[in-house]
Motif scaffolding. Structure first.
Motif, PDB file in Angstrom:
ATOM      1  N   SER A 101       0.829  -1.214   0.000  1.00 44.13           N
ATOM      2  CA  SER A 101       0.000   0.000   0.000  1.00 44.13           C
ATOM      3  C   SER A 101       0.862   1.263   0.000  1.00 44.13           C
ATOM      4  O   SER A 101       0.508   2.259  -0.634  1.00 44.13           O
ATOM      5  CB  SER A 101      -0.934   0.004   1.214  1.00 44.13           C
ATOM      6  OG  SER A 101      -0.193   0.081   2.420  1.00 44.13           O
ATOM      7  N   THR A 116      -1.691  -6.026  -5.036  1.00 37.94           N
ATOM      8  CA  THR A 116      -0.888  -6.340  -3.849  1.00 37.94           C
ATOM      9  C   THR A 116      -0.445  -7.793  -3.795  1.00 37.94           C
ATOM     10  O   THR A 116       0.497  -8.136  -3.087  1.00 37.94           O
ATOM     11  CB  THR A 116      -1.687  -6.021  -2.571  1.00 37.94           C
ATOM     12  OG1 THR A 116      -2.911  -6.779  -2.574  1.00 37.94           O
ATOM     13  CG2 THR A 116      -2.021  -4.541  -2.488  1.00 37.94           C
ATOM     14  N   SER A 149       2.253   5.834   5.070  1.00 37.20           N
ATOM     15  CA  SER A 149       1.012   5.876   4.296  1.00 37.20           C
ATOM     16  C   SER A 149       0.550   7.310   4.057  1.00 37.20           C
ATOM     17  O   SER A 149       0.674   8.178   4.922  1.00 37.20           O
ATOM     18  CB  SER A 149      -0.087   5.096   5.020  1.00 37.20           C
ATOM     19  OG  SER A 149      -1.284   5.147   4.285  1.00 37.20           O
TER      20      SER A 149
END
Length: 277
Positions: free
Chosen positions: A58, A65, A114
Protein backbone atom coordinates in the motif's frame (compact mmCIF):
# COMPACT_ATOMS: atom_id res chain seq x y z
CA UNK A 1 -36.49 -14.36 -0.41
CA UNK A 2 -37.46 -11.52 -2.75
CA UNK A 3 -34.58 -9.40 -1.43
CA UNK A 4 -32.19 -12.33 -1.84
CA UNK A 5 -33.21 -12.93 -5.46
CA UNK A 6 -32.89 -9.20 -6.09
CA UNK A 7 -29.31 -9.11 -4.77
CA UNK A 8 -28.34 -12.30 -6.62
CA UNK A 9 -29.17 -10.49 -9.83
CA UNK A 10 -26.02 -8.42 -9.38
CA UNK A 11 -22.75 -9.96 -10.68
CA UNK A 12 -20.68 -8.72 -7.70
CA UNK A 13 -22.88 -10.71 -5.29
CA UNK A 14 -22.44 -13.87 -7.35
CA UNK A 15 -18.68 -13.26 -7.53
CA UNK A 16 -18.52 -12.88 -3.74
CA UNK A 17 -20.41 -16.15 -3.22
CA UNK A 18 -18.18 -18.04 -5.66
CA UNK A 19 -14.94 -16.78 -4.10
CA UNK A 20 -16.22 -17.23 -0.54
CA UNK A 21 -17.26 -20.85 -1.14
CA UNK A 22 -13.99 -21.70 -2.91
CA UNK A 23 -11.85 -20.20 -0.14
CA UNK A 24 -13.90 -21.97 2.54
CA UNK A 25 -13.52 -25.29 0.71
CA UNK A 26 -9.75 -24.96 0.34
CA UNK A 27 -9.13 -23.89 3.92
CA UNK A 28 -11.26 -26.70 5.34
CA UNK A 29 -9.46 -29.45 3.40
CA UNK A 30 -6.19 -28.78 5.20
CA UNK A 31 -7.81 -27.75 8.48
CA UNK A 32 -8.03 -31.29 9.89
CA UNK A 33 -4.38 -31.97 9.03
CA UNK A 34 -3.15 -28.73 10.61
CA UNK A 35 -5.22 -29.29 13.76
CA UNK A 36 -4.02 -32.89 14.19
CA UNK A 37 -0.38 -31.85 13.64
CA UNK A 38 -0.76 -29.15 16.33
CA UNK A 39 0.05 -26.52 13.72
CA UNK A 40 -3.32 -24.83 13.38
CA UNK A 41 -1.97 -21.45 14.53
CA UNK A 42 0.14 -21.22 11.40
CA UNK A 43 -2.84 -19.32 10.02
CA UNK A 44 -2.30 -16.54 12.56
CA UNK A 45 1.41 -16.29 11.86
CA UNK A 46 1.09 -16.25 8.08
CA UNK A 47 -1.91 -13.92 8.06
CA UNK A 48 0.00 -11.34 10.08
CA UNK A 49 2.96 -11.68 7.73
CA UNK A 50 0.51 -11.07 4.87
CA UNK A 51 -0.72 -7.96 6.71
CA UNK A 52 2.84 -6.64 6.86
CA UNK A 53 3.29 -7.33 3.14
CA UNK A 54 0.01 -5.53 2.36
CA UNK A 55 1.26 -2.53 4.34
CA UNK A 56 4.40 -2.40 2.20
CA UNK A 57 2.37 -2.81 -1.01
CA UNK A 58 0.00 0.00 0.00
CA UNK A 59 2.91 2.34 0.72
CA UNK A 60 4.38 1.49 -2.71
CA UNK A 61 0.90 2.15 -4.17
CA UNK A 62 0.77 -1.15 -6.04
CA UNK A 63 -2.55 -1.85 -7.72
CA UNK A 64 -2.05 -5.62 -7.40
CA UNK A 65 -0.89 -6.34 -3.85
CA UNK A 66 -0.78 -10.09 -4.54
CA UNK A 67 2.53 -9.60 -6.38
CA UNK A 68 4.18 -8.87 -3.01
CA UNK A 69 1.87 -10.61 -0.54
CA UNK A 70 1.90 -14.08 -2.13
CA UNK A 71 5.70 -14.55 -2.40
CA UNK A 72 6.37 -13.03 1.05
CA UNK A 73 3.74 -15.26 2.71
CA UNK A 74 5.06 -18.40 0.99
CA UNK A 75 8.62 -17.59 2.10
CA UNK A 76 7.34 -17.04 5.64
CA UNK A 77 5.60 -20.45 5.54
CA UNK A 78 8.86 -22.13 4.57
CA UNK A 79 10.78 -20.28 7.30
CA UNK A 80 8.13 -21.16 9.89
CA UNK A 81 8.39 -24.83 8.99
CA UNK A 82 12.17 -24.70 9.22
CA UNK A 83 12.11 -22.62 12.38
CA UNK A 84 9.66 -25.00 14.03
CA UNK A 85 12.34 -27.69 13.96
CA UNK A 86 14.96 -25.45 15.54
CA UNK A 87 15.96 -26.66 18.98
CA UNK A 88 16.24 -23.11 20.28
CA UNK A 89 13.00 -21.80 18.77
CA UNK A 90 10.10 -24.27 18.88
CA UNK A 91 7.16 -24.20 16.49
CA UNK A 92 4.80 -22.15 18.65
CA UNK A 93 7.52 -19.65 19.54
CA UNK A 94 8.47 -19.22 15.87
CA UNK A 95 4.82 -18.55 14.94
CA UNK A 96 4.50 -16.02 17.77
CA UNK A 97 7.65 -14.21 16.65
CA UNK A 98 6.47 -13.97 13.04
CA UNK A 99 2.93 -13.05 14.05
CA UNK A 100 3.69 -10.24 16.49
CA UNK A 101 6.69 -8.92 14.58
CA UNK A 102 4.95 -8.70 11.20
CA UNK A 103 1.79 -7.20 12.72
CA UNK A 104 3.75 -4.49 14.56
CA UNK A 105 5.98 -3.65 11.58
CA UNK A 106 3.01 -3.56 9.22
CA UNK A 107 1.09 -1.14 11.43
CA UNK A 108 4.22 0.98 11.93
CA UNK A 109 4.84 1.20 8.17
CA UNK A 110 1.23 2.15 7.45
CA UNK A 111 1.35 4.92 10.06
CA UNK A 112 4.74 6.36 9.11
CA UNK A 113 4.66 6.12 5.32
CA UNK A 114 1.01 5.88 4.30
CA UNK A 115 -0.53 8.87 2.53
CA UNK A 116 -4.10 7.75 3.26
CA UNK A 117 -6.32 10.10 5.24
CA UNK A 118 -7.88 7.18 7.12
CA UNK A 119 -5.05 4.92 8.26
CA UNK A 120 -7.07 3.47 11.15
CA UNK A 121 -9.89 2.54 8.76
CA UNK A 122 -7.45 0.88 6.35
CA UNK A 123 -5.88 -1.13 9.17
CA UNK A 124 -9.26 -2.19 10.54
CA UNK A 125 -10.46 -3.32 7.09
CA UNK A 126 -7.28 -5.37 6.55
CA UNK A 127 -7.42 -6.99 9.98
CA UNK A 128 -11.13 -7.79 10.09
CA UNK A 129 -12.06 -7.98 6.42
CA UNK A 130 -13.62 -5.34 4.26
CA UNK A 131 -16.27 -4.78 1.65
CA UNK A 132 -13.70 -5.53 -1.08
CA UNK A 133 -15.14 -9.04 -1.24
CA UNK A 134 -18.25 -7.35 -2.70
CA UNK A 135 -16.27 -5.40 -5.30
CA UNK A 136 -14.39 -8.28 -6.90
CA UNK A 137 -13.55 -8.10 -10.57
CA UNK A 138 -14.07 -10.99 -12.96
CA UNK A 139 -10.29 -11.39 -13.36
CA UNK A 140 -9.90 -11.75 -9.57
CA UNK A 141 -12.64 -14.38 -9.48
CA UNK A 142 -10.91 -16.33 -12.27
CA UNK A 143 -7.55 -16.15 -10.47
CA UNK A 144 -9.12 -17.35 -7.21
CA UNK A 145 -10.91 -20.16 -9.05
CA UNK A 146 -7.69 -21.35 -10.71
CA UNK A 147 -5.74 -21.25 -7.44
CA UNK A 148 -8.55 -23.08 -5.64
CA UNK A 149 -8.63 -25.83 -8.27
CA UNK A 150 -4.86 -26.28 -7.90
CA UNK A 151 -5.18 -26.50 -4.10
CA UNK A 152 -7.97 -29.09 -4.31
CA UNK A 153 -6.04 -31.13 -6.90
CA UNK A 154 -2.95 -31.08 -4.68
CA UNK A 155 -4.97 -32.45 -1.77
CA UNK A 156 -6.69 -35.15 -3.85
CA UNK A 157 -3.54 -36.32 -5.67
CA UNK A 158 -1.39 -36.47 -2.54
CA UNK A 159 -4.17 -37.46 -0.12
CA UNK A 160 -2.48 -40.72 0.97
CA UNK A 161 0.84 -38.99 1.67
CA UNK A 162 -0.84 -36.16 3.56
CA UNK A 163 -2.73 -38.76 5.60
CA UNK A 164 0.54 -40.58 6.36
CA UNK A 165 2.48 -37.52 7.55
CA UNK A 166 -0.51 -36.37 9.59
CA UNK A 167 -0.72 -39.47 11.78
CA UNK A 168 2.76 -41.03 11.75
CA UNK A 169 5.49 -38.99 10.11
CA UNK A 170 8.21 -41.36 11.32
CA UNK A 171 6.52 -44.39 9.73
CA UNK A 172 5.94 -42.38 6.54
CA UNK A 173 9.68 -41.66 6.34
CA UNK A 174 10.48 -45.32 6.97
CA UNK A 175 8.31 -46.36 4.02
CA UNK A 176 10.14 -44.00 1.68
CA UNK A 177 7.78 -41.01 1.76
CA UNK A 178 9.55 -37.66 1.52
CA UNK A 179 7.84 -36.21 4.58
CA UNK A 180 9.85 -32.99 4.43
CA UNK A 181 8.61 -32.22 0.91
CA UNK A 182 4.96 -32.90 1.75
CA UNK A 183 5.15 -30.85 4.95
CA UNK A 184 6.60 -28.04 2.87
CA UNK A 185 3.80 -28.48 0.33
CA UNK A 186 1.14 -28.23 3.05
CA UNK A 187 2.80 -25.09 4.44
CA UNK A 188 2.98 -23.44 0.99
CA UNK A 189 -0.63 -24.33 0.17
CA UNK A 190 -1.69 -22.91 3.56
CA UNK A 191 0.07 -19.66 2.63
CA UNK A 192 -1.80 -19.51 -0.68
CA UNK A 193 -5.14 -20.10 1.06
CA UNK A 194 -4.42 -17.34 3.58
CA UNK A 195 -3.60 -14.81 0.88
CA UNK A 196 -6.81 -15.69 -0.97
CA UNK A 197 -8.84 -15.36 2.25
CA UNK A 198 -7.50 -11.94 3.26
CA UNK A 199 -10.30 -10.02 1.50
CA UNK A 200 -12.95 -12.39 2.83
CA UNK A 201 -12.41 -12.44 6.59
CA UNK A 202 -9.33 -10.28 7.24
CA UNK A 203 -5.97 -11.30 8.64
CA UNK A 204 -7.12 -11.70 12.27
CA UNK A 205 -10.00 -14.06 11.45
CA UNK A 206 -8.40 -16.37 8.88
CA UNK A 207 -7.56 -19.06 11.47
CA UNK A 208 -11.28 -19.46 12.11
CA UNK A 209 -11.78 -20.81 8.56
CA UNK A 210 -9.10 -23.41 9.24
CA UNK A 211 -9.86 -24.37 12.84
CA UNK A 212 -13.64 -24.21 13.40
CA UNK A 213 -14.86 -26.45 10.53
CA UNK A 214 -12.17 -29.03 11.38
CA UNK A 215 -13.06 -29.08 15.09
CA UNK A 216 -16.79 -29.25 14.30
CA UNK A 217 -16.25 -32.25 12.01
CA UNK A 218 -13.90 -33.96 14.47
CA UNK A 219 -16.54 -33.61 17.20
CA UNK A 220 -18.79 -35.90 15.14
CA UNK A 221 -16.45 -38.13 13.13
CA UNK A 222 -13.39 -40.06 14.26
CA UNK A 223 -12.43 -41.23 10.78
CA UNK A 224 -9.98 -38.92 8.97
CA UNK A 225 -11.67 -39.09 5.57
CA UNK A 226 -15.12 -38.53 7.03
CA UNK A 227 -13.84 -35.62 9.12
CA UNK A 228 -12.27 -33.96 6.06
CA UNK A 229 -15.46 -34.30 4.00
CA UNK A 230 -17.63 -33.06 6.88
CA UNK A 231 -15.23 -30.17 7.47
CA UNK A 232 -15.52 -29.13 3.82
CA UNK A 233 -19.33 -29.32 3.88
CA UNK A 234 -19.57 -27.33 7.12
CA UNK A 235 -17.12 -24.68 5.91
CA UNK A 236 -18.91 -24.18 2.59
CA UNK A 237 -22.34 -23.94 4.24
CA UNK A 238 -21.07 -21.44 6.84
CA UNK A 239 -19.34 -19.30 4.21
CA UNK A 240 -22.38 -19.28 1.91
CA UNK A 241 -24.87 -18.54 4.69
CA UNK A 242 -22.53 -15.96 6.26
CA UNK A 243 -22.20 -14.00 3.02
CA UNK A 244 -25.97 -14.14 2.39
CA UNK A 245 -26.78 -12.92 5.92
CA UNK A 246 -24.11 -10.23 5.63
CA UNK A 247 -25.64 -8.91 2.40
CA UNK A 248 -29.22 -8.99 3.70
CA UNK A 249 -28.55 -7.59 7.19
CA UNK A 250 -25.53 -5.37 6.34
CA UNK A 251 -23.13 -6.98 8.82
CA UNK A 252 -19.35 -7.41 8.32
CA UNK A 253 -18.74 -10.35 5.97
CA UNK A 254 -15.79 -11.92 7.78
CA UNK A 255 -17.26 -11.64 11.27
CA UNK A 256 -20.61 -13.06 10.08
CA UNK A 257 -18.92 -16.11 8.53
CA UNK A 258 -16.93 -16.72 11.72
CA UNK A 259 -20.10 -16.34 13.82
CA UNK A 260 -21.79 -19.00 11.65
CA UNK A 261 -18.82 -21.32 12.24
CA UNK A 262 -18.99 -20.74 15.99
CA UNK A 263 -22.70 -21.63 16.06
CA UNK A 264 -22.12 -24.83 14.09
CA UNK A 265 -19.18 -25.77 16.34
CA UNK A 266 -21.33 -25.27 19.45
CA UNK A 267 -24.05 -27.50 17.97
CA UNK A 268 -21.56 -30.22 16.98
CA UNK A 269 -19.85 -30.10 20.39
CA UNK A 270 -23.11 -30.64 22.25
CA UNK A 271 -24.61 -33.25 19.92
CA UNK A 272 -21.61 -35.05 18.42
CA UNK A 273 -20.54 -38.21 20.19
CA UNK A 274 -18.27 -39.50 17.44
CA UNK A 275 -19.36 -41.74 14.61
CA UNK A 276 -16.75 -44.48 14.20
CA UNK A 277 -16.44 -45.21 10.51
Amino acid sequence: MNNLMFYLGYPFVRYALIVGVLIALCSSLFGVTLVLKRFSFIGDGLSHVAFGAIAVASVLKLSNTTLIVMPVTIIAAVLLLRGGKNRRIKGDAAIAMFSVGALALGYLIMNVFSTSANVSGDVCSTLFGSTSILTLKKSEVIMCSVMSVLVVLFFIIYYNRIFAITFDETFAKATGTNAEAYNMGVAIVSAIIIVLAMNLVGSLLISALIIFPALSAMAIFTNYKSAVIASAVISVICAFSGIIVSILVSTPVGATIVAANIIVYAICSFTGKGIKR
